[in-house]
Scaffold this motif. Structure first.
Motif, PDB file in Angstrom:
ATOM      1  N   VAL A 189      14.225  74.048  38.295  1.00  0.00           N
ATOM      2  CA  VAL A 189      15.239  73.045  38.654  1.00  0.00           C
ATOM      3  C   VAL A 189      14.786  71.656  38.237  1.00  0.00           C
ATOM      4  O   VAL A 189      15.587  70.839  37.750  1.00  0.00           O
ATOM      5  N   ASP A 190      13.502  71.369  38.379  1.00  0.00           N
ATOM      6  CA  ASP A 190      12.960  70.074  37.981  1.00  0.00           C
ATOM      7  C   ASP A 190      13.141  69.847  36.477  1.00  0.00           C
ATOM      8  O   ASP A 190      13.556  68.766  36.045  1.00  0.00           O
ATOM      9  N   LEU A 191      12.861  70.884  35.683  1.00  0.00           N
ATOM     10  CA  LEU A 191      13.026  70.772  34.231  1.00  0.00           C
ATOM     11  C   LEU A 191      14.492  70.604  33.853  1.00  0.00           C
ATOM     12  O   LEU A 191      14.830  69.814  32.963  1.00  0.00           O
ATOM     13  N   LEU A 192      15.371  71.325  34.531  1.00  0.00           N
ATOM     14  CA  LEU A 192      16.808  71.207  34.259  1.00  0.00           C
ATOM     15  C   LEU A 192      17.309  69.797  34.540  1.00  0.00           C
ATOM     16  O   LEU A 192      18.081  69.231  33.754  1.00  0.00           O
ATOM     17  N   ASN A 193      16.865  69.236  35.641  1.00  0.00           N
ATOM     18  CA  ASN A 193      17.334  67.906  36.034  1.00  0.00           C
ATOM     19  C   ASN A 193      16.802  66.797  35.120  1.00  0.00           C
ATOM     20  O   ASN A 193      17.352  65.687  35.094  1.00  0.00           O
ATOM     21  N   LYS A 194      15.751  67.094  34.369  1.00  0.00           N
ATOM     22  CA  LYS A 194      15.219  66.117  33.417  1.00  0.00           C
ATOM     23  C   LYS A 194      16.038  66.068  32.131  1.00  0.00           C
ATOM     24  O   LYS A 194      15.897  65.147  31.332  1.00  0.00           O
ATOM     25  N   ASN A 195      16.890  67.078  31.948  1.00  0.00           N
ATOM     26  CA  ASN A 195      17.777  67.116  30.786  1.00  0.00           C
ATOM     27  C   ASN A 195      19.037  66.303  31.113  1.00  0.00           C
ATOM     28  O   ASN A 195      19.804  66.666  31.999  1.00  0.00           O
ATOM     29  N   LYS A 196      19.252  65.211  30.405  1.00  0.00           N
ATOM     30  CA  LYS A 196      20.373  64.314  30.697  1.00  0.00           C
ATOM     31  C   LYS A 196      21.724  65.001  30.529  1.00  0.00           C
ATOM     32  O   LYS A 196      22.705  64.628  31.175  1.00  0.00           O
ATOM     33  N   TYR A 243      22.406  68.094  31.252  1.00  0.00           N
ATOM     34  CA  TYR A 243      22.597  69.171  32.227  1.00  0.00           C
ATOM     35  C   TYR A 243      23.727  68.868  33.213  1.00  0.00           C
ATOM     36  O   TYR A 243      24.522  69.748  33.536  1.00  0.00           O
ATOM     37  N   GLU A 244      23.808  67.638  33.678  1.00  0.00           N
ATOM     38  CA  GLU A 244      24.830  67.266  34.666  1.00  0.00           C
ATOM     39  C   GLU A 244      26.251  67.417  34.123  1.00  0.00           C
ATOM     40  O   GLU A 244      27.202  67.558  34.889  1.00  0.00           O
ATOM     41  N   THR A 245      26.394  67.379  32.810  1.00  0.00           N
ATOM     42  CA  THR A 245      27.727  67.485  32.217  1.00  0.00           C
ATOM     43  C   THR A 245      28.152  68.941  32.017  1.00  0.00           C
ATOM     44  O   THR A 245      29.305  69.204  31.664  1.00  0.00           O
ATOM     45  N   TYR A 246      27.234  69.888  32.234  1.00  0.00           N
ATOM     46  CA  TYR A 246      27.549  71.299  32.015  1.00  0.00           C
ATOM     47  C   TYR A 246      28.516  71.811  33.081  1.00  0.00           C
ATOM     48  O   TYR A 246      28.499  71.341  34.222  1.00  0.00           O
ATOM     49  N   ASP A 247      29.313  72.801  32.704  1.00  0.00           N
ATOM     50  CA  ASP A 247      30.121  73.472  33.719  1.00  0.00           C
ATOM     51  C   ASP A 247      29.237  74.448  34.493  1.00  0.00           C
ATOM     52  O   ASP A 247      28.052  74.627  34.179  1.00  0.00           O
ATOM     53  N   MET A 248      29.805  75.055  35.503  1.00  0.00           N
ATOM     54  CA  MET A 248      29.028  75.891  36.422  1.00  0.00           C
ATOM     55  C   MET A 248      28.337  77.058  35.712  1.00  0.00           C
ATOM     56  O   MET A 248      27.161  77.345  35.943  1.00  0.00           O
ATOM     57  N   LYS A 249      29.061  77.724  34.821  1.00  0.00           N
ATOM     58  CA  LYS A 249      28.488  78.864  34.107  1.00  0.00           C
ATOM     59  C   LYS A 249      27.350  78.422  33.196  1.00  0.00           C
ATOM     60  O   LYS A 249      26.300  79.090  33.142  1.00  0.00           O
ATOM     61  N   SER A 250      27.516  77.307  32.504  1.00  0.00           N
ATOM     62  CA  SER A 250      26.473  76.805  31.602  1.00  0.00           C
ATOM     63  C   SER A 250      25.225  76.390  32.375  1.00  0.00           C
ATOM     64  O   SER A 250      24.100  76.582  31.907  1.00  0.00           O
ATOM     65  N   LYS A 251      25.431  75.821  33.569  1.00  0.00           N
ATOM     66  CA  LYS A 251      24.279  75.461  34.407  1.00  0.00           C
ATOM     67  C   LYS A 251      23.495  76.705  34.817  1.00  0.00           C
ATOM     68  O   LYS A 251      22.262  76.714  34.779  1.00  0.00           O
TER      69      LYS A 251
END
Length: 219
Positions: free
Chosen positions: A68-75, A77-85
């Motif tokens: 989760v920490d690595l995902l949140n470092k990707n700018k 990531y927040e724009t992804y839809d639920m499935k992509s996340k």
């Protein structure tokens, strides 16, 4: 001149524990034995963990937290839809597992008793459910209110089972770079989201054919 003693942290205890298990092909017999062989005190151990078993639970939880920490470092990531996340989560999580594959496979294959195995993964389960609660979108909630067919708790439970099945597939996967696990993840997540949207047929058939081929036909 005396050497300054290294400060003991939770991460260092986890690292020492994983190294011990890999080197000895078993977990330490006791906290006393583990701390003595690694030259730190039981008091220092108990500042972070209550038992040897609690380290096992914490390790898988830490794998998820790192993901989760690595995902949140990707700018992006927040724009992804639920499935992509969720797909991003899976691919990142299994990259971390692969980097620690020897430990993960050894510890999970050690427990033939499924109950013990699930207890070991209890910390992971709770953290994974918390992660799912965070990525559930307003669109998803609105859609499920209209359909009255898929509550959040149901989504969390079925997603947990899905993660366990992916973990089992990965453990048994002998393909180069575990490429078949990547295919499994893509088909599994796609099928589950289409199932929630009540249009599952094509993806479920595709996913079913893949599982049949890998788990039955190739045996």
């Amino acid at each position: 001149m005396a050497t300054k003693k290294t400060t003991i942290t939770k991460d260092k205890i986890v690292s020492m524990y994983m190294n011990y298990v890999l080197e000895h092909s078993e977990k330490p017999k006791s906290v006393y034995h583990f701390t003595k062989i690694n030259d730190f005190s039981e008091t220092e151990f108990y500042a972070f963990f209550g038992t040897i078993e609690s380290i096992e639970k914490e390790i898988f939880k830490m794998f998820l937290e790192k993901t989760v920490d690595l995902l949140n470092k990707n700018k992006d990531y927040e724009t992804y839809d639920m499935k992509s996340k969720l797909l991003s989560f899976y691919f990142t999580f299994f990259e971390i597992l692969t980097a620690n594959r020897s430990y993960v496979v050894m510890t999970l294959k050690e427990h033939n008793n499924q109950l013990k195995k699930l207890m070991q993964l209890s910390g992971l389960k709770n953290s994974f459910k918390n992660y799912l609660a965070e990525i559930i979108s307003d669109d998803f909630r609105t859609q499920q209110e209209k359909l009255q067919n898929f509550q959040e708790k149901t989504f969390q439970e079925t997603s947990w089972i899905q993660l366990l099945l992916a973990l089992k597939f990965w453990i048994d996967d002998s393909s180069p770079a575990f490429e078949k696990t990547d295919i499994y993840i893509e088909k599994s997540v796609k099928a589950s989201f289409e199932l929630m949207n009540i249009v599952p047929l094509d993806s479920l058939i595709d996913f079913g054919k893949f599982i049949f081929k890998e788990k039955i036909y190739n045996k």
